[in-house]
Design a protein around this motif. Structure first.
Motif, PDB file in Angstrom:
ATOM      1  N   ALA A  58       0.864  -1.182   0.000  1.00 49.35           N
ATOM      2  CA  ALA A  58       0.000   0.000   0.000  1.00 49.35           C
ATOM      3  C   ALA A  58       0.900   1.230   0.000  1.00 49.35           C
ATOM      4  O   ALA A  58       1.864   1.294   0.758  1.00 49.35           O
ATOM      5  CB  ALA A  58      -0.904  -0.001   1.227  1.00 49.35           C
ATOM      6  N   ILE A  59       0.578   2.186  -0.862  1.00 53.04           N
ATOM      7  CA  ILE A  59       1.381   3.396  -1.012  1.00 53.04           C
ATOM      8  C   ILE A  59       0.472   4.613  -0.915  1.00 53.04           C
ATOM      9  O   ILE A  59      -0.542   4.702  -1.614  1.00 53.04           O
ATOM     10  CB  ILE A  59       2.095   3.418  -2.378  1.00 53.04           C
ATOM     11  N   SER A  60       0.861   5.559  -0.067  1.00 53.49           N
ATOM     12  CA  SER A  60       0.133   6.809   0.063  1.00 53.49           C
ATOM     13  C   SER A  60       1.117   7.959  -0.119  1.00 53.49           C
ATOM     14  O   SER A  60       2.160   7.989   0.537  1.00 53.49           O
ATOM     15  CB  SER A  60      -0.534   6.897   1.441  1.00 53.49           C
ATOM     16  N   ALA A  61       0.798   8.885  -1.026  1.00 48.62           N
ATOM     17  CA  ALA A  61       1.690  10.013  -1.309  1.00 48.62           C
ATOM     18  C   ALA A  61       0.934  11.326  -1.148  1.00 48.62           C
ATOM     19  O   ALA A  61      -0.245  11.426  -1.491  1.00 48.62           O
ATOM     20  CB  ALA A  61       2.245   9.893  -2.719  1.00 48.62           C
ATOM     21  N   SER A  62       1.653  12.337  -0.631  1.00 50.71           N
ATOM     22  CA  SER A  62       1.016  13.614  -0.364  1.00 50.71           C
ATOM     23  C   SER A  62       2.038  14.738  -0.453  1.00 50.71           C
ATOM     24  O   SER A  62       3.156  14.611   0.046  1.00 50.71           O
ATOM     25  CB  SER A  62       0.401  13.586   1.042  1.00 50.71           C
ATOM     26  N   SER A  63       1.639  15.833  -1.058  1.00 50.20           N
ATOM     27  CA  SER A  63       2.496  17.004  -1.158  1.00 50.20           C
ATOM     28  C   SER A  63       2.069  18.052  -0.138  1.00 50.20           C
ATOM     29  O   SER A  63       0.873  18.263   0.076  1.00 50.20           O
ATOM     30  CB  SER A  63       2.402  17.601  -2.567  1.00 50.20           C
ATOM     31  N   ILE A  64       3.040  18.696   0.477  1.00 53.28           N
ATOM     32  CA  ILE A  64       2.750  19.813   1.384  1.00 53.28           C
ATOM     33  C   ILE A  64       2.381  21.046   0.560  1.00 53.28           C
ATOM     34  O   ILE A  64       1.655  21.912   1.018  1.00 53.28           O
ATOM     35  CB  ILE A  64       3.983  20.112   2.288  1.00 53.28           C
ATOM     36  N   LYS A  65       2.861  21.106  -0.677  1.00 56.06           N
ATOM     37  CA  LYS A  65       2.690  22.282  -1.529  1.00 56.06           C
ATOM     38  C   LYS A  65       1.319  22.360  -2.201  1.00 56.06           C
ATOM     39  O   LYS A  65       0.844  23.435  -2.509  1.00 56.06           O
ATOM     40  CB  LYS A  65       3.763  22.289  -2.622  1.00 56.06           C
ATOM     41  N   LYS A  66       0.709  21.189  -2.470  1.00 58.68           N
ATOM     42  CA  LYS A  66      -0.591  21.183  -3.147  1.00 58.68           C
ATOM     43  C   LYS A  66      -1.360  19.927  -2.767  1.00 58.68           C
ATOM     44  O   LYS A  66      -0.780  18.937  -2.333  1.00 58.68           O
ATOM     45  CB  LYS A  66      -0.418  21.275  -4.657  1.00 58.68           C
ATOM     46  N   GLU A  67      -2.664  19.981  -2.982  1.00 64.11           N
ATOM     47  CA  GLU A  67      -3.511  18.841  -2.664  1.00 64.11           C
ATOM     48  C   GLU A  67      -3.307  17.723  -3.683  1.00 64.11           C
ATOM     49  O   GLU A  67      -3.270  17.966  -4.885  1.00 64.11           O
ATOM     50  CB  GLU A  67      -4.973  19.286  -2.661  1.00 64.11           C
ATOM     51  N   THR A  68      -3.144  16.511  -3.195  1.00 64.55           N
ATOM     52  CA  THR A  68      -2.926  15.358  -4.068  1.00 64.55           C
ATOM     53  C   THR A  68      -4.107  14.405  -3.935  1.00 64.55           C
ATOM     54  O   THR A  68      -4.121  13.541  -3.077  1.00 64.55           O
ATOM     55  CB  THR A  68      -1.607  14.637  -3.727  1.00 64.55           C
ATOM     56  N   LYS A  69      -5.079  14.568  -4.813  1.00 60.66           N
ATOM     57  CA  LYS A  69      -6.271  13.725  -4.795  1.00 60.66           C
ATOM     58  C   LYS A  69      -6.171  12.563  -5.765  1.00 60.66           C
ATOM     59  O   LYS A  69      -6.888  11.587  -5.637  1.00 60.66           O
ATOM     60  CB  LYS A  69      -7.509  14.559  -5.135  1.00 60.66           C
ATOM     61  N   GLU A  70      -5.318  12.677  -6.769  1.00 58.04           N
ATOM     62  CA  GLU A  70      -5.165  11.611  -7.755  1.00 58.04           C
ATOM     63  C   GLU A  70      -4.230  10.530  -7.223  1.00 58.04           C
ATOM     64  O   GLU A  70      -3.250  10.838  -6.537  1.00 58.04           O
ATOM     65  CB  GLU A  70      -4.610  12.166  -9.065  1.00 58.04           C
ATOM     66  N   PRO A  71      -4.498   9.264  -7.534  1.00 59.17           N
ATOM     67  CA  PRO A  71      -3.594   8.186  -7.122  1.00 59.17           C
ATOM     68  C   PRO A  71      -2.197   8.394  -7.723  1.00 59.17           C
ATOM     69  O   PRO A  71      -2.075   8.740  -8.897  1.00 59.17           O
ATOM     70  CB  PRO A  71      -4.249   6.934  -7.683  1.00 59.17           C
ATOM     71  N   ILE A  72      -1.168   8.203  -6.902  1.00 60.81           N
ATOM     72  CA  ILE A  72       0.213   8.413  -7.321  1.00 60.81           C
ATOM     73  C   ILE A  72       0.941   7.075  -7.289  1.00 60.81           C
ATOM     74  O   ILE A  72       1.170   6.503  -6.230  1.00 60.81           O
ATOM     75  CB  ILE A  72       0.902   9.457  -6.417  1.00 60.81           C
ATOM     76  N   PRO A  73       1.315   6.567  -8.474  1.00 61.82           N
ATOM     77  CA  PRO A  73       1.981   5.257  -8.546  1.00 61.82           C
ATOM     78  C   PRO A  73       3.456   5.358  -8.174  1.00 61.82           C
ATOM     79  O   PRO A  73       4.005   6.456  -8.065  1.00 61.82           O
ATOM     80  CB  PRO A  73       1.810   4.879 -10.021  1.00 61.82           C
ATOM     81  N   PRO A  74       4.123   4.228  -8.006  1.00 63.12           N
ATOM     82  CA  PRO A  74       5.560   4.229  -7.715  1.00 63.12           C
ATOM     83  C   PRO A  74       6.359   4.805  -8.884  1.00 63.12           C
ATOM     84  O   PRO A  74       5.960   4.679 -10.038  1.00 63.12           O
ATOM     85  CB  PRO A  74       5.904   2.747  -7.524  1.00 63.12           C
ATOM     86  N   CYS A  75       7.494   5.417  -8.560  1.00 61.41           N
ATOM     87  CA  CYS A  75       8.383   5.942  -9.599  1.00 61.41           C
ATOM     88  C   CYS A  75       9.040   4.782 -10.350  1.00 61.41           C
ATOM     89  O   CYS A  75       8.898   3.616  -9.972  1.00 61.41           O
ATOM     90  CB  CYS A  75       9.445   6.856  -8.979  1.00 61.41           C
ATOM     91  N   GLY A  76       9.769   5.102 -11.389  1.00 55.41           N
ATOM     92  CA  GLY A  76      10.407   4.078 -12.210  1.00 55.41           C
ATOM     93  C   GLY A  76      11.396   3.214 -11.446  1.00 55.41           C
ATOM     94  O   GLY A  76      11.419   1.987 -11.613  1.00 55.41           O
ATOM     95  N   ALA A  77      12.246   3.833 -10.618  1.00 56.47           N
ATOM     96  CA  ALA A  77      13.232   3.053  -9.858  1.00 56.47           C
ATOM     97  C   ALA A  77      12.535   2.097  -8.897  1.00 56.47           C
ATOM     98  O   ALA A  77      12.968   0.946  -8.731  1.00 56.47           O
ATOM     99  CB  ALA A  77      14.172   3.991  -9.096  1.00 56.47           C
ATOM    100  N   CYS A  78      11.460   2.553  -8.288  1.00 56.87           N
ATOM    101  CA  CYS A  78      10.717   1.679  -7.371  1.00 56.87           C
ATOM    102  C   CYS A  78      10.012   0.562  -8.131  1.00 56.87           C
ATOM    103  O   CYS A  78       9.958  -0.574  -7.665  1.00 56.87           O
ATOM    104  CB  CYS A  78       9.725   2.488  -6.544  1.00 56.87           C
ATOM    105  N   ARG A  79       9.497   0.862  -9.306  1.00 52.79           N
ATOM    106  CA  ARG A  79       8.856  -0.176 -10.118  1.00 52.79           C
ATOM    107  C   ARG A  79       9.863  -1.280 -10.448  1.00 52.79           C
ATOM    108  O   ARG A  79       9.545  -2.465 -10.386  1.00 52.79           O
ATOM    109  CB  ARG A  79       8.284   0.407 -11.412  1.00 52.79           C
ATOM    110  N   GLN A  80      11.084  -0.884 -10.786  1.00 53.40           N
ATOM    111  CA  GLN A  80      12.099  -1.883 -11.106  1.00 53.40           C
ATOM    112  C   GLN A  80      12.435  -2.733  -9.877  1.00 53.40           C
ATOM    113  O   GLN A  80      12.612  -3.947  -9.976  1.00 53.40           O
ATOM    114  CB  GLN A  80      13.371  -1.216 -11.658  1.00 53.40           C
TER     115      GLN A  80
END
Length: 160
Positions: A95-117
């Motif tokens: 389970a992954i939850s991502a959030s920005s302090i700078k803006k609201e993040t309502k869209e699902p955020i997938p793992p980056c490329g390095a994490c996917r690998q």
């Protein structure tokens, strides 16, 4: 020339509460891990929770460094810890939850490329798919039954 088509199947839940109980509880742990992230530069906090086949839950969050390449994403923090502490255990769910302090993040955020690998490496190693759930701060949650849906043309040991 031949054209090929690649299809990925993902499942979208309207919100956190719509998840199955086990995934819901795992995502709550990812949210708590996210709140402990060290991200003074990007102010982008990510938390990950892994459910292992031995019943253990392993948490990770992103850890930044002024020398950016020296930091580590939440997903890899959790996976490498699981690999070090429970080398024979299989990862069942992530389970992954991502959030920005700078803006609201309502869209699902997938793992980056390095994490996917990295996830791909462990999925191949354990010969079993990893269910991956990911979301932003709030809103919809996406589920993939395997990393292969997020990285269909995986680089793996077979090509080495």
């Amino acid at each position: 020339m031949k054209e090929i088509s690649i299809e990925s199947k993902l499942y979208v839940f309207d919100n956190l509460e719509a998840l199955p109980d086990q995934a819901y509880n795992l995502m709550l742990k990812a949210v708590e891990a996210r709140k402990k992230a060290y991200a003074p530069y990007s102010q982008f906090h990510v938390g990950t929770a892994l459910l292992l086949d031995n019943g253990e839950i392993v948490l990770g969050n992103n850890q930044e460094n002024a020398s950016y390449p020296s930091g580590l994403c939440a997903e890899r923090t959790a996976i490498y810890y699981a690999g070090a502490q429970f080398p024979e255990a299989k990862i069942l769910q992530m389970a992954i939850s991502a959030s920005s302090i700078k803006k609201e993040t309502k869209e699902p955020i997938p793992p980056c490329g390095a994490c996917r690998q990295t996830i791909a490496e462990y999925e191949i190693k354990q010969k079993k798919p990893i269910e991956i759930y990911f979301m932003g701060h709030s809103g919809k949650v996406v589920k993939s039954n395997s990393l292969e849906n997020l990285l269909p043309l995986m680089f793996n040991k077979e090509v080495l």
